[in-house]
Design a protein around this motif. Sequence first.
Motif, PDB file in Angstrom:
ATOM      1  N   PRO A  93       6.594   1.709   1.940  1.00 18.65           N
ATOM      2  CA  PRO A  93       7.659   1.238   1.065  1.00 18.65           C
ATOM      3  C   PRO A  93       7.487   1.914  -0.282  1.00 18.65           C
ATOM      4  O   PRO A  93       6.370   2.159  -0.734  1.00 18.65           O
ATOM      5  CB  PRO A  93       7.413  -0.272   0.976  1.00 18.65           C
ATOM      6  N   SER A 134       5.947  -1.452  -4.146  1.00 16.94           N
ATOM      7  CA  SER A 134       5.360  -2.624  -3.527  1.00 16.94           C
ATOM      8  C   SER A 134       4.843  -3.591  -4.567  1.00 16.94           C
ATOM      9  O   SER A 134       3.665  -3.806  -4.709  1.00 16.94           O
ATOM     10  CB  SER A 134       4.265  -2.213  -2.563  1.00 16.94           C
ATOM     11  N   GLN A 158       5.658  -6.576  -4.364  1.00 18.49           N
ATOM     12  CA  GLN A 158       5.507  -7.801  -3.580  1.00 18.49           C
ATOM     13  C   GLN A 158       4.148  -7.816  -2.891  1.00 18.49           C
ATOM     14  O   GLN A 158       3.644  -6.787  -2.510  1.00 18.49           O
ATOM     15  CB  GLN A 158       6.563  -7.806  -2.477  1.00 18.49           C
ATOM     16  N   ARG A 165       9.634  -8.159   6.868  1.00 15.17           N
ATOM     17  CA  ARG A 165       9.983  -6.746   6.759  1.00 15.17           C
ATOM     18  C   ARG A 165      10.368  -6.252   8.153  1.00 15.17           C
ATOM     19  O   ARG A 165       9.663  -6.503   9.116  1.00 15.17           O
ATOM     20  CB  ARG A 165       8.791  -5.963   6.243  1.00 15.17           C
ATOM     21  N   GLU A 177      12.733  -7.155   3.260  1.00 14.34           N
ATOM     22  CA  GLU A 177      12.795  -5.702   3.122  1.00 14.34           C
ATOM     23  C   GLU A 177      13.199  -5.086   4.454  1.00 14.34           C
ATOM     24  O   GLU A 177      12.601  -5.395   5.481  1.00 14.34           O
ATOM     25  CB  GLU A 177      11.404  -5.197   2.712  1.00 14.34           C
ATOM     26  N   ILE A 203      13.881  -1.385   6.406  1.00 12.23           N
ATOM     27  CA  ILE A 203      13.496   0.010   6.247  1.00 12.23           C
ATOM     28  C   ILE A 203      13.913   0.777   7.489  1.00 12.23           C
ATOM     29  O   ILE A 203      13.677   0.320   8.603  1.00 12.23           O
ATOM     30  CB  ILE A 203      11.960   0.112   6.089  1.00 12.23           C
ATOM     31  N   GLY A 252      18.196  -8.609  -0.250  1.00  8.82           N
ATOM     32  CA  GLY A 252      16.826  -8.122  -0.413  1.00  8.82           C
ATOM     33  C   GLY A 252      16.812  -6.635  -0.725  1.00  8.82           C
ATOM     34  O   GLY A 252      17.651  -6.121  -1.450  1.00  8.82           O
ATOM     35  N   ARG A 253      15.858  -5.941  -0.139  1.00  4.64           N
ATOM     36  CA  ARG A 253      15.707  -4.507  -0.379  1.00  4.64           C
ATOM     37  C   ARG A 253      16.060  -3.724   0.869  1.00  4.64           C
ATOM     38  O   ARG A 253      15.673  -4.125   1.958  1.00  4.64           O
ATOM     39  CB  ARG A 253      14.257  -4.200  -0.723  1.00  4.64           C
ATOM     40  N   TYR A 308      15.567   5.709  -5.497  1.00  4.75           N
ATOM     41  CA  TYR A 308      15.875   4.286  -5.464  1.00  4.75           C
ATOM     42  C   TYR A 308      16.563   3.787  -6.721  1.00  4.75           C
ATOM     43  O   TYR A 308      16.574   4.444  -7.760  1.00  4.75           O
ATOM     44  CB  TYR A 308      14.614   3.470  -5.209  1.00  4.75           C
TER      45      TYR A 308
END
Lengths: 272, 269
Positions: free
Chosen positions: A131, A134, A136, A177, A196, A198, A211-212, A241
């Motif tokens: 990621p 981070s 988090q 995630r 998250e 991805i 979220g992300r 990003y």
Amino acid sequence: MPRSDTKDTQDLFPAEPHAHESAIELRGSVFTLSVLRIHSNELDVIESQLVKRLSKSPQFFVNAPIVVDLESVRDIPAALDFHRFVVLLRARHLFPVGVQNGSALQYEAAMAAGLAVLKGRAMKEPPAITPLISSQPDPIVSADTEAVSQTQAAPDDRATPASNTKIVQQAIRSGQRVMARNSDLIVLAAVNAGAEIIAEGNIHVYAPLRGRALAGVSGDTQARIFCHQFEAELVAIAGNYRVFDDGPPKELRGKAVQVFLDGEQLIVAPLD
Amino acid sequence: MATIIVVTSGKGGVGKTTTSASVSTGLAKRGFKTAVIDFDVGLRNLDLVMGCERRVVYDFVNVIQNEALLKQALIRDKHCDNLFILPASQTRDKEALSKEGVGRVLDELRDSFDYIVCDSPAGIEQGALMALYFADEAFIVTNPEVSSVRDSDRILGILQARSKRAETGSTPIKEHLLVTRYSPRRVEAGEMLSLKDVQDLLGIPLIGVIPESEVVLQASNSGVPVIHFDQSPSGQAYDDVVARFLGESRPMRFLEPERKNFLRRLFGT
Ligand SMILES: Nc1ncnc2c1ncn2[C@@H]1O[C@H](COP(=O)(O)OP(=O)(O)OP(=O)(O)O)[C@@H](O)[C@H]1O
Ligand SMILES: [Mg+2]
């Protein structure tokens, strides 16, 4: 799934069967197989989870050739009953063809049950996906716990199926995630704040994205993110990003948007 | 075979113990044999809220470690004959709640009870994980504020990934959203999230809304679960929750700020 990338198999029996000298011909070729990673020796547990997993995409795996990866159970002393395992998989319309990453004893038992031992290359971790940010703590739960994952049986990256997509139907919640390696990711429920998602490919979220979301994480600058309702904390394409500390700007908030790269610049644009 | 209900939240001080006490009481009052277990090892709160703290001799950890029999540790509630409390230990370390031990105690209770209510501690550590691990249903206790919603979301993720039901691939835990300490006045003033906000963010079915009320504190101080206060909105709201849980359909109430009428204002009630 068994999408083979070769047409050579047709040549296995050449045009003149009467010519004894060439009644057979051996060729190497490359296939994409599904790998079933098992984390338990208990067939009942495996079966119930398999049933659950298959019910999500019943057609997708019908008659799919399956390689069973034994890495996680290699050191479990209790023997795995391969005969029963094969019967169990067949009953679910899967087609076990071989095993990999097992112990010598497991290989012996697997061969006795009619399975091939695939030694090619040890299953190494797929390309590292870190990621980008981070802040988090590590996720306490990773939703990436599926029993079935895809990987290549031979080291040929061009063998990637054309439409490789991971679909998630459940909400992805804070601390979770989800990763889609080597594929697109489609999420049909909310991605909540603190979650998250991805993907090496594109990301679609047909629900609020709070979220992300990180697309094209292995460097695909063409990857995009699409979402139905934009409330993201962070979006990224191929490492570029943008953080929305105080939530997205008004003109984007709650809108359907797409995110893409224009050169180095990350664009978040309304879809309509 | 008992149904195991976990009352959980992630965040502390949102009303889990209050809810555990009232929901277990409500179930028992309707005739179901019910046990309520305090998983908050080290703090021990439930026995106070249920008013049985003086009768605690053995506790949950004693039973897990085979130092006492289950029936020696269970305390019969002073109001309801078919309600039993299994108190938490005040001293032992949190790791005492082993999965095997908790599973064994729950199995033993399962045979003779209808409902087992597990009062979870805050956080996502051992006690909380064990409280939810064996659950069939879950009450997600949430206050109308961002941090509480976020923690509830996280707990939902854990329910869906790390409970026994998730691990064995059986039917997922049935989730119920319970919004507590709801102050319609503060929601109206924009100081708190609205009910709709909370529902949108968590996306699970709502089983009830408990209004913020001073009666709750009075009730816990006097060791009587607030559901016994059937004249108070919070007591009534808990009664609604139990009724809905058992399949009755009751409209949500106490969602609007109380507009004191003339007489009430006069008498200051
Ligand atoms: N509806 C309510 N109105 C007013 N006060 C409330 C309400 N619900 C709970 N409280 C108060 O909030 C405090 C915390 O409640 P409670 O102990 O039930 O929370 P908890 O979630 O169990 O806390 P912990 O995480 O510490 O175990 C108590 O003082 C209680 O009286
Ligand atoms: Mg408590």
